[in-house]
Scaffold this active site. Sequence first.
Site, short mmCIF file in Angstrom:
data_model
loop_
_atom_site.label_atom_id
_atom_site.label_comp_id
_atom_site.label_asym_id
_atom_site.label_seq_id
_atom_site.Cartn_x
_atom_site.Cartn_y
_atom_site.Cartn_z
N GLU A 49 -1.70 19.89 5.96
CA GLU A 49 -2.08 21.25 6.34
C GLU A 49 -1.54 21.46 7.76
O GLU A 49 -1.80 20.64 8.65
CB GLU A 49 -3.61 21.38 6.34
N ARG A 81 -8.21 5.76 2.93
CA ARG A 81 -7.66 6.30 4.18
C ARG A 81 -7.44 5.16 5.15
O ARG A 81 -8.14 4.15 5.09
CB ARG A 81 -8.68 7.20 4.89
N LYS A 125 -8.18 15.17 12.68
CA LYS A 125 -7.49 16.24 13.39
C LYS A 125 -8.45 17.06 14.23
O LYS A 125 -8.12 17.49 15.32
CB LYS A 125 -6.78 17.15 12.39
#
Length: 555
Positions: free
Chosen positions: A35, A260, A270
């Site tokens: 994103e 992850r 983020k």
Amino acid sequence: MAEDNLKVSNHFIRTRIKEDLAKASFTVTTRFPPEPNGYLHVGHAKSICLNFGIAEEFDGRCNLRFDDTNPEKENDEFVEAIKRDVSWLGYEWNELLFASDYFEQLYAYAEQLIQEGHAYVCDLDAEQIRAYRGTLTEPGQDSPYRERSAKENLDLFRRMRDGEFKEGEHVLRAKIDMASPNINMRDPTIYRIKHAHHHRTGDKWHIYPMYDYAHCVSDAIEGISHSLCTLEFEDHRPLYDWYLDTLRTPAHPQQIEFARLSLDFTITSKRKLHQLVEEGHVDGWDDPRMPTISGLRRRGYSAAAIRDFCERIGITKKDAQIDVGVLENCLREDLDFNTPRVMCVLNPLKVVIENYPEGESEQLEASNHPKRPELGKRSVPFSREIYIEREDFMEDAPKKFFRLTLGREVRLRYAYYVTCTEAIKDDQGQVTELRCRYDPETRGGKSPDGRKVKGTIHWVSADHALPVQINLYDRLFHESNPAAKENFIECLNPDSLQILHNAVAEPSLQSAKTATGYQFERTGYFVRDISDSDDGKPVFNRTVTLRDTWAKLNK
Ligand code: ATP
Ligand code: MG
């Protein structure tokens, strides 16, 4: 490492793809779907290496697809930074795509869902939707709008698209099962109203698709064969499959989840990285202390070291915190092999070699790499006055101190044997200068009579010294798991940057390029920063120390 390599070469995603290829013939197609709402970090590197690596390995394709369905937080600066970082890591995308390219198709598929009775416009507000959804232990309740006719739904949905309603007034929901044990299946939202400006589609749209809907349909449109994502999406897989089955899309990608990356002493969210930048705790997204790809690059990390790290940690189904020392050791290994050696004195102390002729100088030959003669040699100037590292001199030295002290002989790297004769001090007793004598017979650091010295120290000729600024970076956090703390800002390491203003380097560093790393002999690996100091000097960032000093501290 052998065991690890074995594990890596057999990781479950590779195995799965090999099995699929044995059953049918197809082109392995993956995608990396960031994103564009921030810069990429080292966690993303794991996903990039996996997706692009798998495509390379199986002669397939990997797309770079921007998942740009949250217009408020996304922009072109992030798009450009992400492209730069993926390229720098050494990967080429098959196609550069945006989920927003599919807005028309996504919309058409949503109308199809409505027409076939699989979606409805719901007027409950966000809080009501939450209350109707139920809990992990209790089923949800049907929305009072669930039985609207397809005709009414279509009319409302078209008016949502045309911007007739306020945000939150309606949403489009999938009609699945409010009693499903999987909460994601309890009539999830497909579209919400947002009167927001989009970085690519401008003001055209007043409704935007939700991630779970946009993602699987984008994958299907692109003909992705394996949609690799992180574990938190495991519970979303039934929904991924439901959308594609219900829509009967031409392709039905397989979603496969993996753990992850989380690294100790490091933040890989983020949102939190945004906070560090916005509150000024760091000097931007590419601050060399940031775990962003751009920060690591500026710090002097090589793409090869990051790729090597991602390969070594492997791909598993289990979340684990990786020791950041593993990343640093991949880096050290790479830099040890690849960087030329140079001399730079971080904390200079002047030394006058009394018996060296005044006003003269000479060029000495220095090898660029002790184990790789093919990297050649260079000349280093030597003269009567030199600088050495302040900590390489000790007046009352213990026996085991093999550096400079009164009366003991040491080797100046590539130069001569010297013996210290006098330490000159200021009023406070601080040593300000040393006097030494050298043995001209030991040129090149070798003695003609087999005389041995225990210590070798680095130096820089005072007449030829290049003044430089040194940024000594250390870990940004002093806590091993800052993300777990209530306030991770309190875990910032106050000593994560120490600036040295008086350092001097051998003149060859004048032409140092920002992308080339060096080993400063005995003090660490360094790289030239992208900007010079305020007073115009080249700045060198310490990439990593020669050895892992934290491991020692924690023993
Ligand atoms: P963040 O939580 O930091 O915002 P994100 O997952 O929302 O991360 P995206 O831009 O959506 O960020 O991520 C793009 C891809 O990178 C996704 O497929 C995501 O699963 C993957 N990814 C993100 N963080 C990690 C990580 N720490 N380890 C492995 N893959 C990751
Ligand atoms: Mg995300």
